[in-house]
Design a protein around this motif. Structure first.
Motif, PDB file in Angstrom:
ATOM      1  N   GLU A 124       0.831  -1.203   0.000  1.00 55.77           N
ATOM      2  CA  GLU A 124       0.000   0.000   0.000  1.00 55.77           C
ATOM      3  C   GLU A 124       0.869   1.259   0.000  1.00 55.77           C
ATOM      4  N   LYS A 125       1.936   1.231   0.769  1.00 56.87           N
ATOM      5  CA  LYS A 125       2.856   2.380   0.819  1.00 56.87           C
ATOM      6  C   LYS A 125       3.587   2.535  -0.500  1.00 56.87           C
ATOM      7  N   GLY A 133       0.715   3.202  -3.361  1.00 56.27           N
ATOM      8  CA  GLY A 133      -0.101   4.384  -3.111  1.00 56.27           C
ATOM      9  C   GLY A 133      -1.591   4.149  -3.185  1.00 56.27           C
TER      10      GLY A 133
END
Length: 316
Positions: free
Chosen positions: A51-52, A55
């Motif tokens: 997710e990081k 994005g």
């Protein structure tokens, strides 16, 4: 004619932004196993890091049943657009199709990348008449059908992994199927079977306490956590390696540019120190194999397990 040429020249400019903007929305990840299991916890941990990196949010969907085949079959209805991924271990893809009919095959997927791997192991009680892998196999070979070994079900990966080894040495041992490594371990510790056959992490505490000794692993190389266990290469059986490993797949037909974006993200997150440390607690190692190399790995394992299943009379 000039207008036609201008139109052709502009085509790349029209299609390129769509790929450059991927991903634009949440990605759904199907895990063909119950929540809380090894594949599920690994996928969820990796999803947080992805997710990081990407994005966007990652939504986990657990669809258990049929040794993973139910979830994989449902996943095959997804579009190859990069917003539906499968986080699975190898058994539903390379083992289950050997012993039951499935609605999918190796060509049903776009392989993205493997993420981690670990060996299976075979362990015995301290008084078993063998102290290393060679002695273990010799003892089994000298006593056909005397010893029982637990495994993860008829035609499961552990049984086929064991039989790939046994068939090379003309060993006859009695396979006792259980629901998984936890159930196998309980019956081993309770004295109901002679040999534990399963993943490493559940049995490690009992190796450390002296209640079990693991004499062989199903990887070609030895495993640091089990110094007494022989790797298959040292026994002249390296070609029979069978591992428990995890991977991300997409439906067949995924655009190569999207696949490359996902591979890059996985390579970074799988090797993130936080994820490497997480894997260590499970007895697993990070291992990224992507693209054609992953396709070849899947095919090689599929073929090896097919041969073992055929000799056992389990093939479809």
């Amino acid at each position: 004619m000039k207008k036609f040429l201008i139109g052709i020249a502009l085509l790349p400019l029209v299609s390129a932004p769509a790929l450059a903007e991927y991903p634009e929305r949440a990605i759904e990840v199907t895990v063909p196993a119950p929540a809380g299991g090894g594949t599920d916890t690994s996928a969820r941990k990796l999803a947080i890091l992805l997710e990081k990196e990407l994005g966007v949010s990652m939504a986990i969907l657990n669809v258990a049943g049929g040794g993973g085949s139910v979830g994989v079959t449902q996943f095959m209805q997804a579009k190859p657009d990069g917003y539906s991924l499968l986080a699975t271990w190898n058994s539903p893809i390379t083992t289950v199709p050997q012993v039951q009919k499935t609605a999918y095959g190796l060509d049903s997927f776009t392989p993205i990348a493997s993420t981690s791997e670990t060996a299976y192991t075979m362990c015995v009680k301290p008084d078993f008449p063998a102290e290393n892998g060679a002695q273990f196999l010799d003892e089994l070979a000298a006593n056909p059908d005397k010893y029982t070994y637990g495994n993860d079900g008829i035609g499961g990966t552990m049984q086929l992994a064991a039989e790939r080894i046994f068939q090379q040495r003309d060993i006859k041992a009695v396979a006792i199927p259980f629901g998984g490594a936890g159930e196998t371990l309980q019956n081993f510790l309770g004295g109901h079977i002679d040999i534990y056959g399963g993943s490493i992490s559940p049995v490690l505490p009992y190796v450390e306490s002296g209640e079990a000794k693991c004499l062989i692993v199903t990887s070609a190389a030895p495993v640091e956590a089990l110094p007494q266990a022989a790797g298959l290469e040292s026994l002249g059986l390296g070609a029979q390696e069978t591992l428990l490993w995890r991977m991300f797949l997409a439906p067949a037909g995924l655009d190569q540019a999207i696949a490359d974006r996902l591979v890059a993200a996985l390579e970074k997150t799988v090797n993130d120190p936080e994820y490497v440390e997480f894997l260590a607690t499970k007895g697993e190692l990070p291992n990224v194999v992507a693209g054609e190399a992953l396709t070849a790995r899947l095919q090689s394992e599929f073929d090896g397990l097919a041969e073992a299943a055929k000799k056992l009379g389990l093939s479809q």
